[in-house]
Motif scaffolding. Structure first.
Motif, mmCIF file in Angstrom:
data_model
loop_
_atom_site.group_PDB
_atom_site.id
_atom_site.type_symbol
_atom_site.label_atom_id
_atom_site.label_comp_id
_atom_site.label_asym_id
_atom_site.label_seq_id
_atom_site.Cartn_x
_atom_site.Cartn_y
_atom_site.Cartn_z
ATOM 1 N N ALA A 4 58.902 36.411 48.116
ATOM 2 C CA ALA A 4 59.625 35.046 47.695
ATOM 3 C C ALA A 4 59.114 33.841 48.426
ATOM 4 O O ALA A 4 58.851 32.965 47.478
ATOM 5 C CB ALA A 4 61.144 35.465 48.159
ATOM 6 N N VAL A 5 58.738 33.908 49.551
ATOM 7 C CA VAL A 5 58.165 32.525 50.030
ATOM 8 C C VAL A 5 56.635 32.227 49.895
ATOM 9 O O VAL A 5 56.318 31.109 49.703
ATOM 10 C CB VAL A 5 58.296 32.833 51.535
ATOM 11 C CG1 VAL A 5 57.251 33.765 52.364
ATOM 12 C CG2 VAL A 5 58.014 31.472 52.324
ATOM 13 N N ASN A 6 56.113 33.392 49.110
ATOM 14 C CA ASN A 6 54.756 33.478 48.494
ATOM 15 C C ASN A 6 54.805 32.687 47.181
ATOM 16 O O ASN A 6 53.498 32.469 46.695
ATOM 17 C CB ASN A 6 53.851 34.439 48.746
ATOM 18 C CG ASN A 6 53.383 34.561 50.069
ATOM 19 O OD1 ASN A 6 52.551 33.720 50.821
ATOM 20 N ND2 ASN A 6 53.651 35.734 50.879
ATOM 21 N N ALA A 7 55.669 32.821 46.590
ATOM 22 C CA ALA A 7 55.660 32.314 45.150
ATOM 23 C C ALA A 7 55.835 30.775 45.210
ATOM 24 O O ALA A 7 56.450 29.987 45.394
ATOM 25 C CB ALA A 7 57.105 32.945 44.552
ATOM 26 N N PRO A 8 54.764 30.304 44.470
ATOM 27 C CA PRO A 8 54.529 28.774 44.287
ATOM 28 C C PRO A 8 55.684 28.312 43.456
ATOM 29 O O PRO A 8 56.397 28.823 42.567
ATOM 30 C CB PRO A 8 53.399 28.482 43.689
ATOM 31 C CG PRO A 8 52.975 29.772 43.120
ATOM 32 C CD PRO A 8 53.511 30.973 43.757
ATOM 33 N N PHE A 9 56.168 27.071 43.922
ATOM 34 C CA PHE A 9 57.078 26.416 42.989
ATOM 35 C C PHE A 9 56.716 26.131 41.841
ATOM 36 O O PHE A 9 55.572 25.708 41.442
ATOM 37 C CB PHE A 9 57.672 25.025 43.832
ATOM 38 C CG PHE A 9 58.332 25.052 44.879
ATOM 39 C CD1 PHE A 9 59.639 25.700 45.104
ATOM 40 C CD2 PHE A 9 57.787 24.921 46.234
ATOM 41 C CE1 PHE A 9 60.439 25.894 46.103
ATOM 42 C CE2 PHE A 9 58.400 25.048 47.245
ATOM 43 C CZ PHE A 9 59.679 25.664 47.411
ATOM 44 N N LEU A 10 57.773 26.006 40.756
ATOM 45 C CA LEU A 10 57.185 26.310 39.333
ATOM 46 C C LEU A 10 56.906 24.805 38.728
ATOM 47 O O LEU A 10 55.979 24.883 37.892
ATOM 48 C CB LEU A 10 58.245 26.704 38.300
ATOM 49 C CG LEU A 10 58.823 28.294 38.954
ATOM 50 C CD1 LEU A 10 59.816 28.563 37.751
ATOM 51 C CD2 LEU A 10 57.504 29.199 38.619
ATOM 52 N N SER A 11 57.163 23.768 39.389
ATOM 53 C CA SER A 11 56.966 22.260 38.728
ATOM 54 C C SER A 11 56.781 21.526 40.315
ATOM 55 O O SER A 11 57.419 21.830 41.168
ATOM 56 C CB SER A 11 57.601 21.862 37.766
ATOM 57 O OG SER A 11 58.721 21.343 38.372
ATOM 58 N N PRO A 12 56.181 20.480 39.885
ATOM 59 C CA PRO A 12 56.149 19.260 41.040
ATOM 60 C C PRO A 12 57.694 19.035 41.221
ATOM 61 O O PRO A 12 57.504 17.993 42.444
ATOM 62 C CB PRO A 12 55.212 18.388 40.452
ATOM 63 C CG PRO A 12 54.682 18.977 39.531
ATOM 64 C CD PRO A 12 55.399 19.889 38.809
ATOM 65 N N ARG A 13 58.426 18.896 40.529
ATOM 66 C CA ARG A 13 59.684 18.506 40.930
ATOM 67 C C ARG A 13 60.558 19.563 41.460
ATOM 68 O O ARG A 13 61.917 19.316 41.324
ATOM 69 C CB ARG A 13 60.442 18.054 39.687
ATOM 70 C CG ARG A 13 59.545 16.509 39.513
ATOM 71 C CD ARG A 13 59.965 15.952 38.069
ATOM 72 N NE ARG A 13 61.583 15.926 37.880
ATOM 73 C CZ ARG A 13 62.177 15.072 37.046
ATOM 74 N NH1 ARG A 13 61.350 14.595 35.941
ATOM 75 N NH2 ARG A 13 63.587 15.095 36.909
ATOM 76 N N ASP A 14 60.298 20.804 41.513
ATOM 77 C CA ASP A 14 60.489 22.060 42.123
ATOM 78 C C ASP A 14 60.690 22.096 43.556
ATOM 79 O O ASP A 14 59.424 22.125 44.175
ATOM 80 C CB ASP A 14 60.373 23.222 41.421
ATOM 81 C CG ASP A 14 61.178 24.170 41.015
ATOM 82 O OD1 ASP A 14 62.456 23.963 41.086
ATOM 83 O OD2 ASP A 14 60.806 25.174 40.570
ATOM 84 N N HIS A 15 61.815 22.014 44.413
ATOM 85 C CA HIS A 15 61.586 22.061 45.887
ATOM 86 C C HIS A 15 62.445 22.932 46.674
ATOM 87 O O HIS A 15 62.292 23.272 47.705
ATOM 88 C CB HIS A 15 61.548 20.795 46.548
ATOM 89 C CG HIS A 15 61.005 19.589 45.795
ATOM 90 N ND1 HIS A 15 59.782 19.396 45.761
ATOM 91 C CD2 HIS A 15 61.348 18.401 44.939
ATOM 92 C CE1 HIS A 15 59.197 18.368 45.059
ATOM 93 N NE2 HIS A 15 60.254 17.877 44.507
ATOM 94 N N LEU A 16 63.020 23.641 45.937
ATOM 95 C CA LEU A 16 64.128 24.692 46.280
ATOM 96 C C LEU A 16 64.170 26.050 45.728
ATOM 97 O O LEU A 16 64.091 26.000 44.434
ATOM 98 C CB LEU A 16 65.403 24.365 46.551
ATOM 99 C CG LEU A 16 65.858 23.408 47.696
ATOM 100 C CD1 LEU A 16 67.542 23.083 47.685
ATOM 101 C CD2 LEU A 16 65.582 23.706 49.074
ATOM 102 N N ALA A 17 64.131 27.063 46.028
ATOM 103 C CA ALA A 17 64.431 28.327 45.555
ATOM 104 C C ALA A 17 65.200 29.122 46.290
ATOM 105 O O ALA A 17 64.966 29.175 47.517
ATOM 106 C CB ALA A 17 63.316 29.128 44.947
#
Lengths: 124, 448
Positions: B116-129
């Motif tokens: 989970a922590v290694n999965a990059p954020f999907l877009s430059p405006r994505d900062h939380l998962a």
């Protein structure tokens, strides 16, 4: 090396440019300058008052909210905050306590710390 | 007369430290890794309703438009965080749910959280998962992956605590009013900042001449692995006692570092890759508890740098002494404050140029490892979504290079440690051995 040179050139440039705002007269040092090398002998109560002011500044709270008998760790002071207090003591009272044992008995509360500092201050 | 200062919640100026953090993100991504992000994990007794959590987190995040922002540059050249005016059309943070079999081990849970922590954020405006891991009936784990550009570790703890306070309707509005959403552009006090820069430049020059031990960056990998060390309340109390006995009251940092350096040195020795010194980059948080409640978002820490000669790394007392000396010297010269001040000047540089400059200045001499000891935990609620909180720990990605770290956090009266490293940087045996030895040596106290 490059950063050092760049900073030096920028510093020279800055000296010839007008600051946009007035400089902070204490240069971010709080009230350290006015208490450096105390002119009059200080008793434990005066030392305690100065320590309380400094610790309040480190914690960004009002001095009257700090209890002198509360353990420093319960106030939220961590390793770096504690070292900053020791630096303040050196700058203000010319005492380097880092080399002492730093045991809880002498350092755990502001009251104990003030007593320890005033004990080590040279007699008038 | 009421005076209103013009400000916009759509624009939050970035500080120099924010810019440094974004630069580290740029460097880490350029090296092929997910970025400068981290994960905070809540270990919960029992479970909770995922549907209720999903709708709650969607509504809660809608209160914070800056969660959907991105860096931009203002007409006055100061960088800022551009947030949308409304969250109505924004996609809520991703929530992924993982069900593990009843007999799943803790290692299985950690595998999911590591992915989970290694999965990059999907877009430059994505900062939380968010990742919810159900491990049987007895336990579940909530992982919040966050971008360090938006939150630091203390801020992430406060954010989850705020969510719990909003969700349980306990004093949220008062706390929300306290949050600082704006920041001045800091286009003033130039001379002070240039003077601060001179002091910082001197240390950087000294660091560029150092010969630090470093583990080579692995090729063909793009993820991090973790070794997590959890201590019980009794073990944590024993560690704090030993730290006080050996280093002094409240001086946990030099004590922990002396133990980690000792065991890491053994790895370098075994590989016959020992260099003259260990260089440690330490992140320090100057924020107080009151400030943490106000400064939830963005970065409010700074850095120190410690150098420990390899020749004395086996001698705990000397290592503790040298670390205390360096802490004192850097506190005396106000290095971490000066770095925060001087880095305001570096905001003029684009991220790519700043990251390149950093490499040139340090002549490729990056730290042996990164260290951080987060003080008291800002997540104070005993419950989360009606489930009892058993523990809270962090799984941060360390900027690359060095891609190796030692992080110690505290939840209540318990300490937790994490050793994040690039996949392939340490062998499985080395990582297991390092974690086991660090644990044993900390629990044993003054023994090696």
């Amino acid at each position: 090396m490059l950063a050092g040179n760049a900073f030096d050139s920028l510093l020279r440039f800055a000296k010839y440019s007008t600051p946009l705002q007035r400089e902070d007269p204490s240069n971010g040092q709080g009230d350290m300058k006015d208490v450096n090398t105390p002119e009059q002998p200080l008793d434990a109560a005066a030392v305690q008052a100065r320590l309380t002011r400094e610790i309040a500044a480190i914690l960004a709270v009002k001095p009257d909210t700090i209890k002198p008998d509360a353990p420093l760790h319960s106030l939220g002071i961590d390793s770096m905050g504690f070292v900053e207090i020791l630096v303040f003591i050196e700058k203000t009272f010319n005492l380097n306590l880092m080399e002492s044992g730093l045991d809880r008995q002498h350092f755990s509360t502001i009251r104990a710390l003030a007593a320890c500092v005033s004990e080590k201050l040279p007699a008038p | 007369m009421k005076v209103c200062l013009p400000y916009s919640r759509k624009k939050r100026y970035l500080t120099g430290i924010d810019w440094v953090v974004l630069t580290l993100n740029q460097m880490t991504r350029r090296a092929g890794y997910p970025g400068n992000s981290s994960q905070i994990v809540l270990e919960l007794a029992g479970g909770f309703s995922v549907d209720r959590f999903q709708s709650s987190i969607r509504d809660f995040c809608a209160l914070f438009p800056l969660l959907y922002g991105r860096p931009a540059r203002c007409w006055n050249l100061a960088p800022y965080w551009r947030a949308p005016s409304s969250t109505a059309r924004e996609k809520p943070p991703r929530v992924e749910v993982h069900y593990l079999p009843e007999n799943a081990s803790r290692d299985d849970v950690m595998d999911v959280l590591t992915k989970a922590v290694n999965a990059p954020f999907l877009s430059p405006r994505d900062h939380l998962a968010f990742h919810v891991v159900f491990a049987g009936q007895a336990k579940c784990f909530l992982g919040m992956t966050f971008d360090h550009g938006l939150l630091d570790a203390g801020g992430a703890e406060t954010f989850l605590d705020l969510f719990q306070s909003w969700q349980s309707q306990t004093g949220f509005e008062e706390r929300y009013r306290q949050i600082a959403f704006t920041e001045p552009a800091h286009l003033c006090n130039w001379r002070r900042r240039f003077d601060a820069g001179r002091g910082v430049g001197n240390l950087m020059r000294a660091l560029s001449h150092s010969k630090p031990c470093s583990l080579p960056l692995p090729s063909g990998s793009n993820s991090f692995r973790f070794r997590l060390i959890h201590f019980s309340s009794e073990e944590s109390a024993a560690i704090l006692d030993a730290a006080e006995r050996e280093a002094g009251y409240l001086l946990l940092t030099p004590y922990l570092l002396s133990r980690f350096i000792y065991h890491l040195q053994a790895v370098f020795k075994a590989r016959q890759a020992l260099a003259p010194e260990h260089l440690i980059s330490v992140s320090v948080d100057h924020r107080t508890a009151e400030a943490a409640a106000r400064d939830v978002f963005f970065n409010h820490m700074s850095f120190l740098f410690f150098r420990v000669p390899s020749g004395i790394a086996d001698d705990h007392d000397r290592v503790i002494h040298i670390l205390k000396q360096q802490m004192y010297e850097q506190a005396k010269s106000r290095f971490s404050h000066n770095l925060a001040d001087a880095s305001m000047l570096m905001r003029i540089l684009p991220l790519s140029v700043f990251s390149h400059l950093r490499q040139v200045v340090l002549k490729g001499n990056f730290a042996t490892f990164g260290f951080s000891a987060i003080g008291s935990c800002s997540f104070t609620s005993p419950r989360f979504m009606d489930a009892d909180v058993l523990n809270l720990f962090h799984m941060p990605l360390i900027p690359v290079p060095p891609g190796l770290g030692f992080i110690v956090t505290r939840y209540g009266d318990r300490l937790n440690a994490a050793i994040p490293y690039l996949d392939g940087m340490l062998t499985r045996e080395e990582a297991d051995g390092l974690a086991r030895q660090v644990r044993e040596s900390l629990v044993a106290g003054s023994g090696h």
